[in-house]
Write an enzyme that holds these catalytic residues in place. Structure first.
Site, PDB file in Angstrom:
ATOM      1  N   PHE A 121       0.956  -1.230  -0.093  1.00 21.36           N
ATOM      2  CA  PHE A 121       0.007   0.064   0.086  1.00 21.36           C
ATOM      3  C   PHE A 121       0.812   1.195  -0.089  1.00 21.36           C
ATOM      4  O   PHE A 121       0.550   2.131  -0.562  1.00 21.36           O
ATOM      5  CB  PHE A 121      -0.963   0.055   1.128  1.00 21.36           C
ATOM      6  CG  PHE A 121      -2.152  -0.919   0.816  1.00 21.36           C
ATOM      7  CD1 PHE A 121      -3.296  -0.407  -0.026  1.00 21.36           C
ATOM      8  CD2 PHE A 121      -2.100  -2.205   1.295  1.00 21.36           C
ATOM      9  CE1 PHE A 121      -4.018  -0.950  -0.467  1.00 21.36           C
ATOM     10  CE2 PHE A 121      -3.409  -3.082   0.915  1.00 21.36           C
ATOM     11  CZ  PHE A 121      -4.131  -2.442   0.170  1.00 21.36           C
ATOM     12  N   GLU A 122       1.937   1.208   0.560  1.00 22.65           N
ATOM     13  CA  GLU A 122       2.780   2.542   0.605  1.00 22.65           C
ATOM     14  C   GLU A 122       3.251   2.568  -0.752  1.00 22.65           C
ATOM     15  O   GLU A 122       3.666   3.721  -1.275  1.00 22.65           O
ATOM     16  CB  GLU A 122       3.875   2.297   1.532  1.00 22.65           C
ATOM     17  CG  GLU A 122       3.475   2.516   3.119  1.00 22.65           C
ATOM     18  CD  GLU A 122       2.878   3.615   3.457  1.00 22.65           C
ATOM     19  OE1 GLU A 122       3.056   4.661   2.904  1.00 22.65           O
ATOM     20  OE2 GLU A 122       2.262   3.807   4.419  1.00 22.65           O
ATOM     21  N   GLY A 123       3.732   1.411  -1.568  1.00 23.26           N
ATOM     22  CA  GLY A 123       4.482   1.475  -2.791  1.00 23.26           C
ATOM     23  C   GLY A 123       5.799   1.769  -2.347  1.00 23.26           C
ATOM     24  O   GLY A 123       6.238   2.490  -1.320  1.00 23.26           O
TER      25      GLY A 123
END
Length: 183
Positions: free
Chosen positions: A52-54
């Site tokens: 989700f942070e990438g």
């Protein structure tokens, strides 16, 4: 008693020193604020955070606000300016330090409350995204500590806004965190 956010603490230190902090300074301060030990995030939890942070090796403004906090790596903030570029090794190192700091913070906040690995990982992912102070004052944490796990699981969905706007990415992340919490 006033509880300061990480940003407020680092801003006060920068102001007192009269200069910016190096990554080594930030890591040293974090080691004092969040001593090692305690629970660790599992591979499932780490994978969720990373997904989700990438990864961005070039600093960028927060997508929700269009400004602060400036972010780099896997969601790393603090002392980062637009134009900063990192190597993969710097991003991996910062992720390890950040996740450890948030794991220690969440472990301290949950105390002796019975907590599964999935619950812990999900709460660390949430705290990593919203900050320890916000997590620490959350209804989710209160319900978890009271043993209301079903109620705590439903609380993840409430954390899907940035700058007052519902964000599709945050909605997906919270659903994934709630699923991990319930596993």
């Amino acid at each position: 008693m006033t509880i300061l956010t990480d940003k407020e603490i680092f801003d006060a230190i920068r102001e007192r020193r009269g200069k910016s902090l190096s990554q080594a300074d930030v890591d040293a301060i974090n080691a004092v604020l969040y001593p090692a030990g305690g629970r660790v995030v599992s591979k499932n939890g780490l994978d969720l955070i990373k997904s989700f942070e990438g990864l961005s090796l070039k600093a960028y403004p927060d997508p929700g606000t269009g400004g602060e906090p400036i972010t780099i790596g896997y969601g790393h903030t603090g002392g980062i300016k637009l134009g900063t570029v990192w190597t993969q090794a710097q991003a991996d190192s910062a992720l390890a330090v950040d996740v450890s700091r948030f794991a220690d913070g969440v472990a301290g906040l949950i105390g002796s409350a019975p907590t599964t690995q999935g619950q812990f990982d999900a709460m660390v992912s949430l705290a990593y995204n919203v900050g320890l102070a916000n997590f620490g004052s959350s209804t989710l944490l209160k319900k978890h500590k009271a043993g209301d796990y079903a109620g705590a699981k439903t609380e993840f969905a409430r954390w899907n806004k940035a700058a007052g706007k519902v964000m599709a990415g945050l909605t997906r992340r919270r659903a994934a965190e709630a699923e991990l919490y319930g596993s």
